[in-house]
Design an enzyme around this catalytic site. Structure first.
Site, PDB file in Angstrom:
ATOM      1  N   GLY C 149      39.030  61.901  34.311  1.00  0.00           N
ATOM      2  CA  GLY C 149      39.863  62.623  33.363  1.00  0.00           C
ATOM      3  C   GLY C 149      39.453  62.339  31.933  1.00  0.00           C
ATOM      4  O   GLY C 149      38.707  61.397  31.645  1.00  0.00           O
ATOM      5  N   CYS C 150      39.966  63.179  31.021  1.00  0.00           N
ATOM      6  CA  CYS C 150      39.557  63.095  29.616  1.00  0.00           C
ATOM      7  C   CYS C 150      40.149  61.858  28.935  1.00  0.00           C
ATOM      8  O   CYS C 150      39.427  61.073  28.307  1.00  0.00           O
ATOM      9  CB  CYS C 150      39.949  64.366  28.883  1.00  0.00           C
ATOM     10  SG  CYS C 150      41.651  64.888  29.156  1.00  0.00           S
ATOM     11  N   TYR C 151      41.469  61.680  29.065  1.00  0.00           N
ATOM     12  CA  TYR C 151      42.091  60.486  28.495  1.00  0.00           C
ATOM     13  C   TYR C 151      41.456  59.233  29.092  1.00  0.00           C
ATOM     14  O   TYR C 151      41.264  58.226  28.421  1.00  0.00           O
ATOM     15  CB  TYR C 151      43.582  60.457  28.847  1.00  0.00           C
ATOM     16  CG  TYR C 151      44.480  61.318  28.014  1.00  0.00           C
ATOM     17  CD1 TYR C 151      44.517  61.192  26.628  1.00  0.00           C
ATOM     18  CD2 TYR C 151      45.337  62.243  28.605  1.00  0.00           C
ATOM     19  CE1 TYR C 151      45.389  61.960  25.865  1.00  0.00           C
ATOM     20  CE2 TYR C 151      46.208  63.014  27.852  1.00  0.00           C
ATOM     21  CZ  TYR C 151      46.232  62.869  26.472  1.00  0.00           C
ATOM     22  OH  TYR C 151      47.095  63.632  25.723  1.00  0.00           O
ATOM     23  N   THR C 152      41.170  59.340  30.388  1.00  0.00           N
ATOM     24  CA  THR C 152      40.662  58.217  31.156  1.00  0.00           C
ATOM     25  C   THR C 152      39.316  57.733  30.632  1.00  0.00           C
ATOM     26  O   THR C 152      39.119  56.538  30.379  1.00  0.00           O
ATOM     27  CB  THR C 152      40.487  58.701  32.609  1.00  0.00           C
ATOM     28  OG1 THR C 152      41.611  59.476  32.970  1.00  0.00           O
ATOM     29  CG2 THR C 152      40.321  57.552  33.533  1.00  0.00           C
ATOM     30  N   CYS C 154      37.942  58.147  27.811  1.00  0.00           N
ATOM     31  CA  CYS C 154      38.057  57.604  26.460  1.00  0.00           C
ATOM     32  C   CYS C 154      38.633  56.183  26.499  1.00  0.00           C
ATOM     33  O   CYS C 154      38.152  55.286  25.813  1.00  0.00           O
ATOM     34  CB  CYS C 154      38.949  58.527  25.633  1.00  0.00           C
ATOM     35  SG  CYS C 154      38.839  58.292  23.861  1.00  0.00           S
TER      36      CYS C 154
END
Lengths: 345, 345, 345, 345
Positions: C149-152, C154
């Site tokens: 995932g994107c938040y992940t 980062c």
């Protein structure tokens, strides 16, 4: 106190009406009608209104509206207005309608631009086009207002002094208008998704936008001749604000200073019209207020006048103008409840 | 009528003060001071104020200020305040200072965070920290207010109920705050060029922002213990609004509902504090208003409380709070002139 | 040439995959699947791709996919992935899945955070978590990638050097993440209407966002201990970009310079990880690129490390990372097709 | 490999040139000149370029430029260009100048619009107006390019098919153009402060913008007659993108379909010109790319053609067009290094 109701209270224009009327010293909000949110507090739908208006929305009951209210603002989708309004009108209410349904003098023009016959043409002779700067006296004496469109208000007020004074060739009028996204309302569509609006500008409905016909009607009335003009709306990446840039060939050699003087004279008694001193109108100077800012330039090279006008589409272009009309209809000072300037920053 | 003056009238906070005071029913603006724009009308510098306030800006004359005004708002760059304020104070004026100079109880804390000794430490015992929700009685009885910072107001009011009730371990407080660009003021810098701000988010001054010390001072006072906390400011691509997200370990097992009840009880008499019902605070629900919206969540998995608070940095975080303080100092209803909700859209 | 297909080609991640693969020198796009737009050219749905990819979208035919493609990217809504992928996997295809379905080692964790049992738990032992910086060798040798995932991405890449080196107390980790609106996808909802996003920042799903579990899984693996942490996502008014600000208590007294050196050393061979020199990460410096920028600060006052990381949620947080994984699976240089920097302005 | 230098590398157009040339397979960047940032790496000034170009900026040394480079791009403030370019030209370099200095055939037109005499009028006979779609052959055979302005490129390419085919009355041309803020460059001014740009649209320099003269020059050449037209630039709240809306009276009754066919035919061999199928141009469909999108509408009611064209002012309107010109000058495929589409979202 004027007892007011709003039909379509949870759209963007409806919410602006709630905000303005909640701060109006002479008004009591008696009824908020919303089909989608009946039973919910307006401040649950619009939490910025918490502690400001916690009225509960309800479904429409025309008799109840007539009993509870002196005036009803109808901010309904096009088409819905004309079914509801006749029965409210018959009950003796004052009505300020935000749709296009009662803005026309001629039902045929409506039919041509809206693609359907008008359902209550008999009311068109009762209704007044609610642009106070042009029709103040009639507004004071009617019970039914067709509140002008946002693009329309900006463009008409920008061009009136030139048309009225015969300073331009009215066959050459071109209006290039730019609107913020609130003009499209609260409804969902791919075009209004944040990611598709931000960092984007586009034209739409070239030559076919319905507001064209309102502008032509009002300018033709003033000119005493049929005016046909070009109108191009654009969507710009901001919430509020319309900027109209208008072009027309001058009928005589005049300077910018002379044209500015004409504008200053024409609007000298209009509080909500500000003729710019130095500088040109910007949407962030009017957003949040009921002002319209206007400037005009004479371009000697091309022999054209270029007019720029800016307003807040939700206020002077909709809810604010509606309150201005209400003030006139009830004999109040026209500015009551409308004095807040915009925030600028 | 209260006769008011504004020093530093052409900065963003100054312009907000003009806007709010021009609409305040109990105030007359008597003097606008601006070094850069002396001789110009405020409405030439900020055309959104045309017809609202057309007062001409002037250079500072302390005696004239004392003669013409009952209260002076000082919205000057840091450092400038402390040179001007002692002489205004000596002349008997009431002063509401927007800088950091009079927010501290201890001149040593000021020196440590501002990198220079305080130039009038004797006034610190006169000055009151202008957070009405905490120091209302003192504010009513002082002539000198250190008006709180924007990040500060948002963070302190968000954490007070937890700290005051001993619900969190105060060694674990972390504040992650996001601010719109008006917080940086009107001055020019590459970082605030439109093209470098829009579509951008960044952190800055990690662990070193001056507002940290204000938050620590006020929370330590309430806790009766020295609180040291983490504070990280961020710049987000919008004009107005601060959102503070705050974390701390809970000292007991509590539910979100129980925490919310604590907040509701704590702020039950505070008009400008709204505890969210459903949903979480959003900056667009407070921008343009003097409200601060707060919600709190108990996260059982981690044993932490997470508080979210939002306000308009220029209003509840600056000019609005200053007017709230003025109202208290002059015995007016605290809400006078501050009732306008934000625009939301 | 690698023959590639994309399932869910008309969502935002799908469109980014088309853009990246169309410019990839070793790939031929053989199939674009879209239920909603079957029969239309991708460039009609996304006109910015005109002349770049004019492939016609089609409905899903698993056999045809197996015949036409070597690799399939699945950018489907959650739930849809796990029904389609087993049959594609059985036909021998390589699959890079953008959903959460194949990111977990333990089906129970999936069930807990996604609220439903996993429908093909047997594939979880085949699938590899597609974070090249941590699992490069496994990625090279699998046929099924659960793309992070994107938040992940980062958050994990921001914290790994601290966790791996035992520099922080992992009970104290707090992640405060800010995301642009493309992270929410192309679907319509009131929250993503331009007028409700712009000039607005808010937190959501405090303590309950699914990406929390991915971050905990990967950091726990590295730490050799169960890590439970606080994660708060926020929506900010921009299209692209995630900024994660991360906090944890240091286990020893270290300076910012020492921490920066740890990061530089840890990522010295990672092209797509840039450790900031001077200054802190900003989303506009990575948006449009496959880079992640990271900086770390040691705050001696509080004894905490504060890490800031920024990436483009659609590229390093989704489509770019997927292409990076494809390159590894097919033995290409990991950077192929991913060298374009962002636009910044 | 073409050895390239950039003078003025740290302005916005300069930085775009660095980005495009760093990704160009046939170019080596040999020299970046910046007075303000001499001694600093370009990636320190523009961190999005880290790992992409870490070239150190230097002060100007004309001899060194001549030795190190085959071509020099000059992206200097107006006025600076014309002092530097003659000496570079004399040393045999190929030069692509981004200023207005070498865009004119007639030094008198330059003097009239730039308010000063041209300092090297003799070079005007050498220089070619770098609009490949009109002057491709001349571009291939010159050593000095006057690279067209951003508004100019958008407006000329939008009107050429009508003018060339005699379809409009050229006395009636009106161009209403909207530009993102990067068009104003990196320099600081109150007008470009984030807080004064966002949520704002305005017109400026009505009838007096210098790009007017470029448009008139090129269209007059094509028409074989002196064309005088109205041009109004606007600033809109986005980074990149120009949208030009153009109006002129048709000389014959034609339909939209017929006009579209004329455009398709006229531009059938031009890769970077896309004639829209359905829908109208939008700036977010071209931003980040070298494409210009065009559509035309015949409005039967008013007898006017309305053309809409959109491009990225920094790419097709500046740096991308410059690279296109370089490709032509060095015999490369015109599209080399320019194939990346925009990001759209």
């Amino acid at each position: 106190m004027i007892r007011a109701g709003i039909l379509g209270a949870t759209g963007y224009v409806g919410a602006e009406l709630v905000r303005l009327l909640a701060g109006h010293p002479g008004v009591e909000i008696e009824m908020l009608v919303s089909q989608s949110f009946a039973g919910q507090k307006i401040s649950d739908v619009y939490p910025h209104l918490a502690k400001v208006s916690d009225t509960v929305c309800e479904a429409l009951d025309a008799q109840k509206a007539a009993d509870a209210c002196d005036v009803v603002f109808t901010a309904l989708p096009h088409g819905a207005s004309k079914d509801v309004i006749p029965q409210l009108f018959d009950k003796g209410l004052r009505i300020i309608d935000m749709s296009g349904d009662f803005r026309y003098n001629d039902a045929r023009v409506y039919a041509q631009w809206y693609g359907q016959p008008h359902s209550s043409p008999e009311l068109l002779s009762e209704s007044v086009y609610g642009l106070a700067e042009l029709h103040r006296d009639k507004i004071k004496n009617t019970r039914l207002i067709g509140n002008p469109g946002c693009y329309t208000t900006c463009s008409i007020l920008g061009l009136v002094p030139l048309v009225k004074n015969g300073l331009i060739d009215h066959k050459t009028i071109i209006i290039d208008a730019k609107s913020g996204v609130t003009g499209a309302g609260r409804g969902l569509a791919q075009d209004y998704h944040f990611c598709e609006c931000t960092e984007n500008t586009k034209a739409y409905k070239i030559g076919t936008h319905r507001h064209t016909s309102e502008i032509e009607q009002e300018l033709s009335l003033l000119a005493g001749a049929d005016i046909v003009l070009s109108f191009t709306p654009h969507l710009i990446p901001q919430k509020r604000g319309i900027l109209s840039t208008m072009y027309a060939s001058l009928t005589a050699e005049v300077t910018t200073e002379e044209l500015m003087a004409v504008y200053r004279q024409f609007y000298k008694d209009e509080y909500f019209v500000r003729i710019c001193g130095a500088g040109l109108p910007q949407t962030n100077r009017v957003a949040g207020s009921n002002f319209i800012d206007i400037a005009v330039v004479a371009d000697a090279r091309t022999g054209r006048a270029v007019v720029v006008a800016a307003l807040d589409n939700l206020i002077k272009g909709a809810a604010g103008q509606a309150v201005q009309n209400m003030n006139l209809m009830f004999g109040l000072d026209e500015k009551t409840g409308l004095l807040a300037p915009g925030l600028y920053i």
